[in-house]
Motif scaffolding. Sequence first.
Motif, PDB file in Angstrom:
ATOM      1  N   UNK A  71      -8.389   0.766   0.387  1.00 16.30           N
ATOM      2  CA  UNK A  71      -7.208   0.012   0.830  1.00 16.30           C
ATOM      3  C   UNK A  71      -6.454   0.796   1.903  1.00 16.30           C
ATOM      4  N   UNK A  72      -6.366   2.119   1.729  1.00 15.96           N
ATOM      5  CA  UNK A  72      -5.697   2.959   2.722  1.00 15.96           C
ATOM      6  C   UNK A  72      -6.424   2.902   4.066  1.00 15.96           C
ATOM      7  N   UNK A  73      -7.759   2.853   4.036  1.00 16.34           N
ATOM      8  CA  UNK A  73      -8.533   2.712   5.270  1.00 16.34           C
ATOM      9  C   UNK A  73      -8.175   1.409   5.978  1.00 16.34           C
ATOM     10  N   UNK A  74      -8.097   0.321   5.212  1.00 20.20           N
ATOM     11  CA  UNK A  74      -7.758  -0.985   5.782  1.00 20.20           C
ATOM     12  C   UNK A  74      -6.377  -0.963   6.434  1.00 20.20           C
ATOM     13  N   UNK A  75      -5.388  -0.438   5.711  1.00 24.12           N
ATOM     14  CA  UNK A  75      -4.030  -0.422   6.241  1.00 24.12           C
ATOM     15  C   UNK A  75      -3.890   0.542   7.423  1.00 24.12           C
ATOM     16  N   UNK A  76      -4.710   1.596   7.461  1.00 23.69           N
ATOM     17  CA  UNK A  76      -4.696   2.498   8.619  1.00 23.69           C
ATOM     18  C   UNK A  76      -5.151   1.770   9.874  1.00 23.69           C
ATOM     19  N   UNK A  77      -6.175   0.935   9.734  1.00 28.40           N
ATOM     20  CA  UNK A  77      -6.650   0.159  10.875  1.00 28.40           C
ATOM     21  C   UNK A  77      -5.626  -0.891  11.296  1.00 28.40           C
ATOM     22  N   UNK A  78      -4.983  -1.521  10.304  1.00 26.30           N
ATOM     23  CA  UNK A  78      -3.938  -2.498  10.626  1.00 26.30           C
ATOM     24  C   UNK A  78      -2.783  -1.804  11.350  1.00 26.30           C
ATOM     25  N   UNK A  92       6.984  -4.164  11.217  1.00 26.64           N
ATOM     26  CA  UNK A  92       5.617  -4.333  10.697  1.00 26.64           C
ATOM     27  C   UNK A  92       4.826  -3.052  10.752  1.00 26.64           C
ATOM     28  N   UNK A  93       4.956  -2.310  11.868  1.00 31.25           N
ATOM     29  CA  UNK A  93       4.244  -1.033  11.986  1.00 31.25           C
ATOM     30  C   UNK A  93       4.693  -0.057  10.901  1.00 31.25           C
ATOM     31  N   UNK A  94       5.991  -0.045  10.613  1.00 27.28           N
ATOM     32  CA  UNK A  94       6.505   0.808   9.529  1.00 27.28           C
ATOM     33  C   UNK A  94       5.909   0.402   8.182  1.00 27.28           C
ATOM     34  N   UNK A  95       5.831  -0.898   7.944  1.00 26.08           N
ATOM     35  CA  UNK A  95       5.311  -1.401   6.668  1.00 26.08           C
ATOM     36  C   UNK A  95       3.867  -0.955   6.458  1.00 26.08           C
ATOM     37  N   UNK A  96       3.019  -1.137   7.479  1.00 22.56           N
ATOM     38  CA  UNK A  96       1.597  -0.805   7.315  1.00 22.56           C
ATOM     39  C   UNK A  96       1.384   0.700   7.193  1.00 22.56           C
ATOM     40  N   UNK A  97       2.162   1.479   7.922  1.00 18.41           N
ATOM     41  CA  UNK A  97       2.053   2.935   7.783  1.00 18.41           C
ATOM     42  C   UNK A  97       2.510   3.392   6.403  1.00 18.41           C
ATOM     43  N   UNK A  98       3.570   2.778   5.912  1.00 17.23           N
ATOM     44  CA  UNK A  98       4.058   3.129   4.580  1.00 17.23           C
ATOM     45  C   UNK A  98       3.022   2.796   3.510  1.00 17.23           C
ATOM     46  N   UNK A  99       2.388   1.623   3.636  1.00 16.28           N
ATOM     47  CA  UNK A  99       1.371   1.223   2.654  1.00 16.28           C
ATOM     48  C   UNK A  99       0.142   2.129   2.741  1.00 16.28           C
ATOM     49  N   UNK A 100      -0.297   2.437   3.951  1.00 16.50           N
ATOM     50  CA  UNK A 100      -1.474   3.298   4.115  1.00 16.50           C
ATOM     51  C   UNK A 100      -1.219   4.677   3.517  1.00 16.50           C
ATOM     52  N   UNK A 101      -0.089   5.266   3.873  1.00 13.10           N
ATOM     53  CA  UNK A 101       0.240   6.587   3.319  1.00 13.10           C
ATOM     54  C   UNK A 101       0.455   6.541   1.820  1.00 13.10           C
TER      55      UNK A 101
END
Length: 232
Positions: A107-114, A136-145
């Motif tokens: 899942x982290x890989x997916x959100x890193x690409x997003x 949105x960029x903050x959201x995806x970075x937060x989820x990936x991390x």
Amino acid sequence: MPGCFKKTLFALASLISFVSFILIVVAMGTPKWMTGKILCKTGADLVNATDPELVKFIGEIYYGLFRGGKIRQCGLGGRRSKFTIFPHMVKKLNTGLHVMIIMFLCVAIFFSLVSFGFCILNAIKVPYRAINGPAGACLWNFLAGGFVVLAVTSFMAAVKLHHLTERIANFRENVFRFVILEERFEDCFWICVASATAHAVNLLLIAISGIHFPKIKTKTEEVNVTAEDIMY
């Protein structure tokens, strides 16, 4: 169009997101998350080995999420062997926790690409919708991390609370029993920690991009025109 400063920040953030993606993929495929020293307890007890003789009964082990290997030292020299976690060994481990670690990283890989895509979008233009912008960029970075942190925490729990290294060392050992003398988190584990840190840096960069710096205005001199000037 975003300003030059904002473009630079989002371009850097997109690069960091892509590097994070690479780091997670490399960490998942490398079999060195944990290394350690294992003592062949059964062999040492059979000969009543003292401290100088225990060296002959101390082997090594290393493993990752999918495979690993060990060197068995039971008094007759080292014997190397390799193993895979799936499909057989995972039944002897905490299956749910081990699968969760892999799922968190996927899942982290997916959100890193997003996150990479969203940062590129914000570097090129100002999105019409707010969710496509810095929020949105903050959201995806937060989820990936966040998912990387969950994976790292779960792996530490598997090692420390569920005795993962000991379970792997004693897999299919019917005669000898091994105890763990030393455990060390290796490069792949710390690579995942670096990936989570990278997304935290991205959050900081995106926050900086939203700061509106005051513009420096040059004061123009006022020209006083008098009646005499008009005559000439």
